[in-house]
Scaffold this motif. Structure first.
Motif, PDB file in Angstrom:
ATOM      1  N   PRO A  21       1.337  -0.843   0.013  1.00  0.00           N
ATOM      2  CA  PRO A  21       0.298   0.070   0.230  1.00  0.00           C
ATOM      3  C   PRO A  21       0.913   1.341   0.292  1.00  0.00           C
ATOM      4  N   ASN A  22       0.355   2.077  -0.951  1.00  0.00           N
ATOM      5  CA  ASN A  22       1.010   3.445  -0.991  1.00  0.00           C
ATOM      6  C   ASN A  22      -0.004   4.348  -0.214  1.00  0.00           C
ATOM      7  N   ILE A  23       0.805   5.220   1.236  1.00  0.00           N
ATOM      8  CA  ILE A  23       0.027   5.822   1.727  1.00  0.00           C
ATOM      9  C   ILE A  23      -0.511   7.087   0.430  1.00  0.00           C
ATOM     10  N   GLN A  24       0.525   7.376   0.099  1.00  0.00           N
ATOM     11  CA  GLN A  24       0.702   8.611  -0.556  1.00  0.00           C
ATOM     12  C   GLN A  24      -0.639   8.860  -1.519  1.00  0.00           C
ATOM     13  N   LEU A  25      -1.070   7.735  -1.590  1.00  0.00           N
ATOM     14  CA  LEU A  25      -2.179   7.479  -2.933  1.00  0.00           C
ATOM     15  C   LEU A  25      -3.296   6.520  -2.066  1.00  0.00           C
ATOM     16  N   GLU A  26      -3.505   6.652  -1.091  1.00  0.00           N
ATOM     17  CA  GLU A  26      -4.701   6.581  -0.120  1.00  0.00           C
ATOM     18  C   GLU A  26      -5.318   5.036  -0.219  1.00  0.00           C
ATOM     19  N   GLN A  27      -4.331   4.038  -0.521  1.00  0.00           N
ATOM     20  CA  GLN A  27      -4.696   2.565  -0.261  1.00  0.00           C
ATOM     21  C   GLN A  27      -5.170   1.885   0.570  1.00  0.00           C
ATOM     22  N   TYR A  28      -6.197   1.320   0.300  1.00  0.00           N
ATOM     23  CA  TYR A  28      -6.911   0.682   1.833  1.00  0.00           C
ATOM     24  C   TYR A  28      -8.038  -0.335   0.707  1.00  0.00           C
ATOM     25  N   PRO A  29      -8.442  -1.332   1.339  1.00  0.00           N
ATOM     26  CA  PRO A  29      -9.240  -2.569   0.706  1.00  0.00           C
ATOM     27  C   PRO A  29     -10.451  -2.221   1.153  1.00  0.00           C
ATOM     28  N   THR A  30     -11.217  -2.933   0.062  1.00  0.00           N
ATOM     29  CA  THR A  30     -12.738  -2.101  -0.614  1.00  0.00           C
ATOM     30  C   THR A  30     -13.408  -3.632   0.219  1.00  0.00           C
ATOM     31  N   SER A  31     -13.635  -3.757   1.301  1.00  0.00           N
ATOM     32  CA  SER A  31     -13.890  -5.040   1.721  1.00  0.00           C
ATOM     33  C   SER A  31     -15.396  -5.863   0.767  1.00  0.00           C
ATOM     34  N   PRO A  32     -15.610  -7.101   0.819  1.00  0.00           N
ATOM     35  CA  PRO A  32     -16.772  -7.524   0.162  1.00  0.00           C
ATOM     36  C   PRO A  32     -17.617  -6.727   0.685  1.00  0.00           C
ATOM     37  N   HIS A  33     -18.423  -7.069   1.401  1.00  0.00           N
ATOM     38  CA  HIS A  33     -19.617  -6.341   2.394  1.00  0.00           C
ATOM     39  C   HIS A  33     -19.391  -5.008   2.005  1.00  0.00           C
ATOM     40  N   LEU A  34     -18.821  -4.367   2.041  1.00  0.00           N
ATOM     41  CA  LEU A  34     -18.717  -2.602   1.506  1.00  0.00           C
ATOM     42  C   LEU A  34     -18.846  -2.789   0.301  1.00  0.00           C
ATOM     43  N   ALA A  35     -18.475  -3.328  -0.627  1.00  0.00           N
ATOM     44  CA  ALA A  35     -18.702  -3.197  -2.188  1.00  0.00           C
ATOM     45  C   ALA A  35     -20.145  -3.717  -2.559  1.00  0.00           C
ATOM     46  N   SER A  36     -20.149  -4.787  -1.971  1.00  0.00           N
ATOM     47  CA  SER A  36     -21.795  -5.322  -2.261  1.00  0.00           C
ATOM     48  C   SER A  36     -22.872  -4.458  -2.016  1.00  0.00           C
ATOM     49  N   SER A  37     -22.476  -4.002  -1.174  1.00  0.00           N
ATOM     50  CA  SER A  37     -23.862  -2.698  -0.772  1.00  0.00           C
ATOM     51  C   SER A  37     -23.828  -1.370  -1.552  1.00  0.00           C
ATOM     52  N   VAL A  38     -22.712  -0.923  -2.160  1.00  0.00           N
ATOM     53  CA  VAL A  38     -22.648   0.023  -2.426  1.00  0.00           C
ATOM     54  C   VAL A  38     -22.778  -0.117  -3.652  1.00  0.00           C
ATOM     55  N   MET A  39     -22.603  -1.754  -4.408  1.00  0.00           N
ATOM     56  CA  MET A  39     -23.079  -2.755  -5.607  1.00  0.00           C
ATOM     57  C   MET A  39     -24.720  -2.115  -5.624  1.00  0.00           C
ATOM     58  N   LEU A  40     -25.672  -2.657  -5.139  1.00  0.00           N
ATOM     59  CA  LEU A  40     -26.773  -3.506  -4.576  1.00  0.00           C
ATOM     60  C   LEU A  40     -27.711  -1.524  -4.497  1.00  0.00           C
ATOM     61  N   SER A  41     -26.789  -0.690  -3.921  1.00  0.00           N
ATOM     62  CA  SER A  41     -27.210   0.563  -4.314  1.00  0.00           C
ATOM     63  C   SER A  41     -27.260   1.193  -4.689  1.00  0.00           C
ATOM     64  N   ALA A  42     -26.203   0.824  -5.975  1.00  0.00           N
ATOM     65  CA  ALA A  42     -25.789   1.369  -7.578  1.00  0.00           C
ATOM     66  C   ALA A  42     -27.306   1.582  -8.438  1.00  0.00           C
ATOM     67  N   TYR A  43     -26.773  -0.635  -8.539  1.00  0.00           N
ATOM     68  CA  TYR A  43     -27.927  -1.284  -9.013  1.00  0.00           C
ATOM     69  C   TYR A  43     -29.710  -0.439  -8.265  1.00  0.00           C
ATOM     70  N   ASN A  44     -29.746  -0.331  -6.838  1.00  0.00           N
ATOM     71  CA  ASN A  44     -31.561  -0.013  -7.373  1.00  0.00           C
ATOM     72  C   ASN A  44     -31.880   1.448  -7.436  1.00  0.00           C
ATOM     73  N   LEU A  45     -30.523   2.245  -8.090  1.00  0.00           N
ATOM     74  CA  LEU A  45     -30.655   3.820  -8.407  1.00  0.00           C
ATOM     75  C   LEU A  45     -30.667   3.383  -9.936  1.00  0.00           C
ATOM     76  N   GLY A  46     -30.702   1.966 -10.829  1.00  0.00           N
ATOM     77  CA  GLY A  46     -30.576   1.760 -12.114  1.00  0.00           C
ATOM     78  C   GLY A  46     -28.820   2.410 -12.813  1.00  0.00           C
ATOM     79  N   ASP A  47     -28.273   2.791 -12.014  1.00  0.00           N
ATOM     80  CA  ASP A  47     -26.804   2.981 -12.799  1.00  0.00           C
ATOM     81  C   ASP A  47     -25.810   2.276 -12.444  1.00  0.00           C
TER      82      ASP A  47
END
Length: 104
Positions: A21-47
């Motif tokens: 991880p490069n701290i200057q690039l603010e690299q941090y992992p996106t958990s499967p749970h967070l990614a799933s929540s974001v994807m379902l929200s985007a899907y429900n919005l039609g995005d």
């Protein structure tokens, strides 16, 4: 698709974390749970979903990009300024596609 099902699919991806991880690039992992929540929200919005294209800028290891693939987007791109992490994202996509082929 339900949250737990999408999360289960994304949980099978082997590389959730950044190799160096490069701290200057603010690299941090996106958990499967967070990614799933974001994807379902985007899907429900039609995005995201069938008939849609998605661009994941700063894709890191590709969790959101892979979520777009699972949600059925017609075209998906992932972009990152870190070449090492792009290799991880490509490998994660390859693993996911191989698993999908095995299930068919």
């Amino acid at each position: 698709m339900k949250l737990k099902h999408l999360e289960s699919i994304l949980s099978r991806i082997p590389q959730h974390a950044f190799p160096n991880p490069n701290i200057q690039l603010e690299q941090y992992p996106t958990s499967p749970h967070l990614a799933s929540s974001v994807m379902l929200s985007a899907y429900n919005l039609g995005d995201v979903g069938e008939g849609k294209a998605a661009l994941d800028l700063g894709c890191g290891t590709g969790m959101l990009m892979l979520g777009c693939v699972v949600m059925g987007c017609d075209k998906v791109w992932g972009v990152d300024c870190d070449a090492e992490v792009m290799e991880v994202a490509r490998e994660n996509l390859r693993v996911m596609m191989e698993e999908e082929e095995e299930e068919e």
